[in-house]
Design a protein around this motif. Structure first.
Motif, PDB file in Angstrom:
ATOM      1  N   LYS A  92      76.850  86.534 119.625  1.00 43.79           N
ATOM      2  CA  LYS A  92      75.792  87.354 118.962  1.00 43.79           C
ATOM      3  C   LYS A  92      76.079  87.570 117.696  1.00 43.79           C
ATOM      4  N   ILE A  93      75.312  86.877 116.701  1.00 37.29           N
ATOM      5  CA  ILE A  93      75.429  86.995 115.225  1.00 37.29           C
ATOM      6  C   ILE A  93      75.054  88.178 114.993  1.00 37.29           C
ATOM      7  N   ARG A  94      75.500  89.342 114.108  1.00 36.56           N
ATOM      8  CA  ARG A  94      75.012  90.673 113.595  1.00 36.56           C
ATOM      9  C   ARG A  94      73.772  90.271 112.671  1.00 36.56           C
ATOM     10  N   PRO A  95      72.805  91.027 112.842  1.00 38.06           N
ATOM     11  CA  PRO A  95      71.773  90.879 111.699  1.00 38.06           C
ATOM     12  C   PRO A  95      72.259  90.987 110.315  1.00 38.06           C
ATOM     13  N   SER A  96      71.703  90.096 109.421  1.00 38.94           N
ATOM     14  CA  SER A  96      71.878  89.868 108.208  1.00 38.94           C
ATOM     15  C   SER A  96      70.810  89.372 107.414  1.00 38.94           C
ATOM     16  N   GLU A  97      70.618  89.038 106.116  1.00 38.68           N
ATOM     17  CA  GLU A  97      69.734  88.470 105.514  1.00 38.68           C
ATOM     18  C   GLU A  97      69.572  86.876 106.108  1.00 38.68           C
ATOM     19  N   ARG A  98      70.902  86.463 106.300  1.00 37.69           N
ATOM     20  CA  ARG A  98      71.090  84.989 106.648  1.00 37.69           C
ATOM     21  C   ARG A  98      70.227  84.738 107.995  1.00 37.69           C
ATOM     22  N   THR A  99      70.258  85.845 108.673  1.00 40.40           N
ATOM     23  CA  THR A  99      69.672  85.758 110.428  1.00 40.40           C
ATOM     24  C   THR A  99      68.256  86.454 110.163  1.00 40.40           C
ATOM     25  N   GLN A 118      63.257  68.774 136.609  1.00 40.10           N
ATOM     26  CA  GLN A 118      64.045  67.634 137.289  1.00 40.10           C
ATOM     27  C   GLN A 118      65.185  67.036 136.693  1.00 40.10           C
ATOM     28  N   PHE A 119      65.528  67.620 135.694  1.00 42.81           N
ATOM     29  CA  PHE A 119      66.582  67.008 134.829  1.00 42.81           C
ATOM     30  C   PHE A 119      67.828  68.167 134.383  1.00 42.81           C
ATOM     31  N   SER A 120      69.073  67.916 134.162  1.00 41.84           N
ATOM     32  CA  SER A 120      69.770  68.902 133.533  1.00 41.84           C
ATOM     33  C   SER A 120      69.543  69.149 132.151  1.00 41.84           C
ATOM     34  N   ARG A 121      69.664  70.351 131.733  1.00 32.55           N
ATOM     35  CA  ARG A 121      69.350  70.881 130.482  1.00 32.55           C
ATOM     36  C   ARG A 121      70.587  71.251 129.705  1.00 32.55           C
ATOM     37  N   LEU A 122      70.661  71.097 128.467  1.00 34.71           N
ATOM     38  CA  LEU A 122      71.592  71.738 127.484  1.00 34.71           C
ATOM     39  C   LEU A 122      70.637  72.272 126.186  1.00 34.71           C
ATOM     40  N   TYR A 123      70.603  73.628 126.372  1.00 36.30           N
ATOM     41  CA  TYR A 123      70.148  74.227 125.370  1.00 36.30           C
ATOM     42  C   TYR A 123      70.870  74.982 124.218  1.00 36.30           C
ATOM     43  N   TRP A 124      70.977  74.567 123.026  1.00 36.07           N
ATOM     44  CA  TRP A 124      71.717  75.150 121.958  1.00 36.07           C
ATOM     45  C   TRP A 124      71.044  76.009 121.074  1.00 36.07           C
ATOM     46  N   SER A 125      71.681  77.352 120.621  1.00 39.25           N
ATOM     47  CA  SER A 125      71.125  78.291 119.570  1.00 39.25           C
ATOM     48  C   SER A 125      72.210  78.405 118.634  1.00 39.25           C
ATOM     49  N   VAL A 126      71.763  77.790 117.346  1.00 34.29           N
ATOM     50  CA  VAL A 126      72.735  77.533 116.352  1.00 34.29           C
ATOM     51  C   VAL A 126      72.091  77.948 114.981  1.00 34.29           C
ATOM     52  N   CYS A 127      73.095  78.040 113.940  1.00 38.50           N
ATOM     53  CA  CYS A 127      72.638  77.997 112.436  1.00 38.50           C
ATOM     54  C   CYS A 127      72.094  76.699 112.153  1.00 38.50           C
ATOM     55  N   PHE A 132      77.836  87.877 105.853  1.00 40.07           N
ATOM     56  CA  PHE A 132      78.481  87.613 107.095  1.00 40.07           C
ATOM     57  C   PHE A 132      78.682  86.160 107.444  1.00 40.07           C
ATOM     58  N   ARG A 133      79.772  86.161 108.579  1.00 40.95           N
ATOM     59  CA  ARG A 133      80.121  84.813 109.009  1.00 40.95           C
ATOM     60  C   ARG A 133      78.989  84.368 110.102  1.00 40.95           C
ATOM     61  N   THR A 134      78.370  83.211 109.821  1.00 37.19           N
ATOM     62  CA  THR A 134      77.263  82.634 110.785  1.00 37.19           C
ATOM     63  C   THR A 134      77.576  81.215 111.405  1.00 37.19           C
ATOM     64  N   ARG A 135      78.691  80.586 110.729  1.00 39.63           N
ATOM     65  CA  ARG A 135      78.708  79.144 111.202  1.00 39.63           C
ATOM     66  C   ARG A 135      80.108  79.056 112.284  1.00 39.63           C
ATOM     67  N   PRO A 136      80.044  78.353 113.230  1.00 34.78           N
ATOM     68  CA  PRO A 136      81.251  78.061 113.993  1.00 34.78           C
ATOM     69  C   PRO A 136      82.156  77.535 113.347  1.00 34.78           C
ATOM     70  N   THR A 137      83.513  77.971 113.515  1.00 30.32           N
ATOM     71  CA  THR A 137      84.600  77.504 113.063  1.00 30.32           C
ATOM     72  C   THR A 137      85.281  76.227 114.070  1.00 30.32           C
ATOM     73  N   TYR A 147      68.166  71.803 120.446  1.00 26.51           N
ATOM     74  CA  TYR A 147      68.521  72.866 119.507  1.00 26.51           C
ATOM     75  C   TYR A 147      67.401  73.735 118.891  1.00 26.51           C
ATOM     76  N   ASN A 148      67.851  74.958 119.081  1.00 23.71           N
ATOM     77  CA  ASN A 148      67.028  76.172 118.601  1.00 23.71           C
ATOM     78  C   ASN A 148      67.892  76.676 117.318  1.00 23.71           C
ATOM     79  N   GLU A 149      67.192  76.230 116.124  1.00 18.86           N
ATOM     80  CA  GLU A 149      67.976  76.661 114.827  1.00 18.86           C
ATOM     81  C   GLU A 149      67.262  77.981 114.317  1.00 18.86           C
ATOM     82  N   TRP A 150      68.361  78.818 113.604  1.00 19.42           N
ATOM     83  CA  TRP A 150      67.869  79.994 112.873  1.00 19.42           C
ATOM     84  C   TRP A 150      68.326  80.034 111.663  1.00 19.42           C
TER      85      TRP A 150
END
Length: 540
Positions: free
Chosen positions: A469-476, A503-512, A436-441, A537-540
């Motif tokens: 939300k990316i659906r469950p697959s072998e890739r995920t 004390q700081f601004s934060r930007l948390y990414w969850s990505v392939c 399935f599709r897992t990478r941002p276009t 970055y939280n990678e999966w």
């Protein structure tokens, strides 16, 4: 000493103890006038009313000599009984005449409720009211038939002795409000909840129509269905009608929180091509609904929170328009503190926000071609079978005029149960693909950039979450995974963040794995966050 001579504080404590210990409270209302008032102020605060019970509601509450019953009303749950239909009608889809009958009954019931609630004058001590629209059904609908009759009907259908579509009869119908002017303004309703995504669906424009009759509404929570793929013209029309309702609304001066669930689940076939449902209100090919949602929310001077979910199919037009970006016009979201967007994988223009990651899944490149060839073969053979069926006078399955990208809104009278797989193909659910599709276009990155550009226009923003939300697959790893970001302003608490991080601004990414922001997107966030901000970055 009688109960009536007790100090009010002591009597109130006694009533509270009884309420906490007893499930059946009505018997205590007969003890005395004081007990009646104390008990009924609780039992009449939360009322469930059906459309055919409005006369009793008016008699026992609105016209009662006991004024405390009216002033006690705090929450009203309303359900509507639609007209019945007979056994013969069970075997055919709803036609326009059927829909008009139901729309008329729906509108009449809503007008009756609003007229009844309008008699409660918010200036005579009554409290604000939470209005919940829960159920809409006919007694012959599958979830409302008597259990024994339903069992017998299913058996008769299975043995060929009964024609019955069950819930398929009204699957393509959407209840509409026909006459908004028949609904009086309700100044005492401050919260609206609509369950429009049930077996009997409501048209999304119903939400806009109801909002126009609730000038003091502060909180809105509505759920609707936006997953029609077999008849994209119908879906396009439903979305554009909601957009037009938003255009016609006056600035929502009291609105503080909006939750809109517009359910558009991604197709199970990752090669499916969806329809373009953006509408035609704008010559720039902007999405009607995304654009009008932005303008509507920006016009709400008290809005502090909005949550668009479902997942919802929207475009970057939700955050900024092409014209505004080119002209430098910047409309602000003055009091917005929280913004949450749960994206559908499918864009309003019919494309996808994700693509297959060939670098991580190189074996899928050949599978796609094989699936497309298989699809072509299946389409060809299905069309031949369908042509033969039509030549024999059969209405089994969908006619060509009812297939994908159809113009005709009416399906055949009998549904071909042997053609359910073909119907699933038209809906994008078959064939189901494992890779399935897992990478941002690029389009998803454009939306991420539009959201980042909107943050400076939200001076009070504390939290923003935009993702899919990316659906469950072998890739995920067989689990749902998040694809998107969370932004937290300085001082905002977050699970796992200590005092130092806050004390700081934060930007948390969850990505392939391997994905990073483009240079333009990273530059925009760095400009917003500053050099000391936390980016992870939280990678999966």
């Amino acid at each position: 000493m009688s109960m009536n001579s007790l100090p009010p504080e002591l009597f109130a404590n006694i009533v509270s103890l009884v309420v906490a210990k007893q499930k059946q409270l009505t018997k205590y209302a007969t003890l005395s006038r004081a007990w009646q008032r104390a008990i009924e102020e609780r039992t009449f605060s939360h009322l469930s009313v059906f459309s055919d019970e409005l006369d009793e509601f008016e008699s026992f509450v609105l016209e009662s000599p006991y004024t405390h019953r009216r002033t006690a009303v705090r929450r009203v749950e309303f359900s509507i009984n639609l007209p019945d239909y007979d056994d013969n009608a069970c075997g055919r889809f709803e036609r326009q005449a059927d829909r008009h009958v139901n729309d008329t009954a729906f509108t009449k019931a809503m007008a009756g409720l609003f007229t009844a609630l309008a008699t409660i004058n918010s200036g005579n001590g009554s409290r604000s009211i939470d209005l919940h629209l829960l159920h809409f059904y006919s007694s012959m609908d599958i979830n409302r038939r008597d259990e024994e009759k339903l069992r017998a009907d299913k058996l008769a259908r299975a043995t060929g002795n009964r024609h019955d579509l069950f819930d398929l009869r009204y699957r393509d119908s959407y209840l509409q409000l026909l006459d908004l002017e028949s609904l009086p303004l309700l100044h005492n309703v401050t919260s609206l909840t609509v369950h429009g995504d049930t077996a009997r669906k409501l048209a999304p424009a119903v939400a806009g129509g109801l909002m126009s009759r609730l000038p003091n509404v502060a909180a809105i929570d509505c759920s609707f269905w936006d997953g029609e793929r077999r008849r994209p013209d119908q879906r396009r029309q439903l979305r554009s009608e909601l957009a037009k309702q938003l255009i016609s609304l006056a600035a929502p001066k009291s609105l503080q929180k909006l939750t809109l669930n517009l359910n558009n689940r991604e197709p199970g076939n990752s090669n499916f091509v969806d329809a373009d449902v953006r509408g035609s209100l704008y010559t720039s090919h902007a999405d009607d609904l995304s654009t009008e949602l932005r303008l509507f929310l920006q016009a709400a001077p008290c809005l502090t929170e909005f949550n668009l979910t479902g997942p919802i199919s929207i475009s970057a037009d939700l955050f900024r328009s092409l014209e505004d970006a080119e002209s430098g016009n910047k409309q602000r979201w003055q009091k917005l503190e929280e913004c949450i967007i749960e994206l559908s994988a499918v864009r309003p223009d019919g494309g996808w926000y994700t693509e297959i990651d060939h670098e991580r899944d190189p074996e899928t490149s050949g599978d796609e071609d094989e699936e497309e060839e298989e699809d072509e073969d299946m389409d060809s053979s299905s069309d031949i079978v369908q042509d033969d069926a039509r030549s024999e006078g059969s209405s089994s399955g969908y006619d060509s005029s009812d297939s994908f990208f159809a113009m005709d809104q009416l399906p055949p009278d009998s549904y071909g149960y042997g053609e359910e797989k073909r119907d699933a193909r038209f809906n994008g659910d078959e064939p189901s693909t494992s890779s399935f599709r897992t990478r941002p276009t690029q389009e998803l990155e454009v939306l991420f950039l539009a959201a980042a550009c909107a943050v400076p226009l939200m001076p009070r923003l504390k939290y923003m979450n935009v993702g899919h939300k990316i659906r469950p697959s072998e890739r995920t790893g067989g689990q749902f995974q998040e694809l998107g970001f969370e932004y937290l302003a300085k001082g905002v608490e977050y699970p796992g963040d200590g005092a130092d991080a806050m004390q700081f601004s934060r930007l948390y990414w969850s990505v392939c794995r391997g994905w990073r922001m483009s240079q333009e997107l990273e530059s925009q966030w760095r400009l917003l966050l500053g050099d000391d901000a936390i980016v992870e970055y939280n990678e999966w």
